[in-house]
Enzyme design. Structure first.
Site, PDB file in Angstrom:
ATOM      1  N   MET A 210       0.844  -1.196   0.000  1.00  0.00           N
ATOM      2  CA  MET A 210       0.000   0.000   0.000  1.00  0.00           C
ATOM      3  C   MET A 210       0.876   1.242   0.000  1.00  0.00           C
ATOM      4  O   MET A 210       1.840   1.310   0.758  1.00  0.00           O
ATOM      5  CB  MET A 210      -0.921   0.025   1.223  1.00  0.00           C
ATOM      6  CG  MET A 210      -2.051  -0.978   1.203  1.00  0.00           C
ATOM      7  SD  MET A 210      -3.205  -0.740   2.584  1.00  0.00           S
ATOM      8  CE  MET A 210      -2.192  -1.326   3.958  1.00  0.00           C
ATOM      9  N   HIS A 211       0.500   2.216  -0.848  1.00  0.00           N
ATOM     10  CA  HIS A 211       1.204   3.489  -0.820  1.00  0.00           C
ATOM     11  C   HIS A 211       0.314   4.668  -1.227  1.00  0.00           C
ATOM     12  O   HIS A 211       0.736   5.812  -1.152  1.00  0.00           O
ATOM     13  CB  HIS A 211       2.434   3.454  -1.734  1.00  0.00           C
ATOM     14  CG  HIS A 211       2.095   3.423  -3.201  1.00  0.00           C
ATOM     15  ND1 HIS A 211       1.685   2.272  -3.844  1.00  0.00           N
ATOM     16  CD2 HIS A 211       2.110   4.393  -4.152  1.00  0.00           C
ATOM     17  CE1 HIS A 211       1.460   2.543  -5.119  1.00  0.00           C
ATOM     18  NE2 HIS A 211       1.708   3.829  -5.334  1.00  0.00           N
TER      19      HIS A 211
END
Length: 382
Positions: A210-211
């Site tokens: 996740m970013h």
């Protein structure tokens, strides 16, 4: 006369996408084609874990120029990239600026090139999510607005360009260079250190990345998402290579489920070793959905939109949204009913880089390198 092409890279996805293009250029040059290139690294991803290892593992040569822009806001990075690339072009213009993907470097160099009358080719042109809250979507729109030649990964992207007014003669449906790299290196995938230390086994763990701001910028939201994943994983270990952006927020999360294992960002070969063997990948990365589709691995995307709809309509990806409450039902479907079977989209066959270079060498207007209908010089006033 030899055609000089600037190849722009700045972030992890760019490195993966330009490797097969450089390989194809080398092959054509060795066979006598009049083609040369300059590799320009903007330094947008300055962390060696996100850039250095990719050059080594994917046989990408050392950059001819490194702008070393480093961190900063969107505007700060854009300005620094434009200034640095402009200096290079003022010393020696190239015949074409080749940009890939949708990062800040892509947009900044495309605009800079056009203002100095250097034509632009965009690899992955026409990709659209429709979500203007994503910086990448603005980058795509701005880049395509000044692009002369488009290389697309899908017929959906080609159609988006035609609908926006791009002439058909400027659009080349070539396939996906990210998949070229995947297929060329699949036999070289290698287990990361966590494979042994966590006691992982094929189909016996989950990979999470996740970013995106919607998922990682708020401590409470990130904590809830990871809690839902951990508690819904039915005891499977969850491997979470943490992006530097995510790490800043993760530092504020008081406690993680015991089956979530945070690891450093992984090099390309080691990361895809995990993806290929995972029970499922949970991500907000568009590129990983493409890689998972080709490897036949179930994929759950924590976003409300995707610029790669073929990974959903054809591939193994499901677009589930950003509400952490949806994670448990989707994982229950995986464990209890099984996941849908996907297939590989057209032309994702490992030869996109070759098609791109062959198209560049055969452009219909090599004298100006401009797309049909676009003048190389201002039209005189009457």
């Amino acid at each position: 006369m030899t055609m000089l092409i600037d190849i722009i890279v700045g972030a992890r996805p760019n490195f993966v996408k330009i490797a097969p293009i450089i390989a194809a250029m080398r092959a054509r040059a060795d066979a006598g084609a009049d083609i040369a290139w300059r590799l320009i690294h903007t330094g947008q991803h300055y962390d060696p874990r996100l850039s250095g290892s990719f050059f080594e593992q994917l046989s990408i040569p050392e950059p001819d120029h490194n702008l070393e822009v480093g961190s900063g806001t969107q505007a700060e990075q854009t300005g620094a990239i434009m200034i640095g690339y402009e200096r290079i072009l003022l010393k020696r213009k190239s015949d074409l600026c080749l940009v890939v993907g949708d990062v800040t470097s892509t947009m900044a160099c495309a605009i800079t090139a056009q203002k100095l009358h250097v034509p632009v080719a965009h690899v992955e042109g026409g990709i659209r999510s429709g979500d203007w809250t994503m910086p990448e979507e603005i980058n795509r729109l701005a880049t395509d607005a000044v692009t002369d030649w488009f290389f697309t990964t899908s017929e959906t992207a080609s159609e988006a360009l035609r609908q926006s007014g791009a002439p058909a003669a400027a659009i080349y449906f070539v396939g996906n260079t990210m998949i070229d790299t995947l297929l060329a290196n699949r036999s070289r995938f290698a287990p990361p250190d966590c494979w042994e230390t966590l006691g992982l086994s094929d189909d016996g763990f989950i990979v999470v990345t996740m970013h995106r701001p919607a998922n990682v910028d708020q401590v409470e939201s990130l904590a809830r998402t990871l809690r839902e994943i951990g508690e819904s994983a039915r005891g499977l270990p969850v491997v979470f290579p943490v992006h530097p952006r995510t790490a800043k927020t993760l530092a504020g999360v008081a406690r993680l489920p015991t089956n979530i294992h945070v690891v450093e960002p992984l090099p390309y070969l080691e990361f895809n070793y995990l993806v290929e063997r995972a029970r499922i990948v949970i991500t907000d990365s568009g590129g990983i959905t493409e890689e998972a589709t080709v490897m036949g691995v179930p994929c759950m995307t924590l976003r409300d939109t995707t610029e790669r709809p073929e990974t959903v309509t054809i591939g193994t990806n499901e677009l589930v949204g950003t509400d952490p409450g949806v994670i448990a039902p989707w994982l229950s479907r995986l464990f209890d009913s099984g996941w849908k079977r996907g297939s590989v989209p057209p032309l994702w066959d490992g030869r996109a880089g070759e098609r791109i270079v062959d198209a560049l060498l055969a452009l219909p207007d090599r004298a100006t390198m401009r797309r049909p209908g676009r003048s190389a010089r201002p039209t005189p006033a009457h």
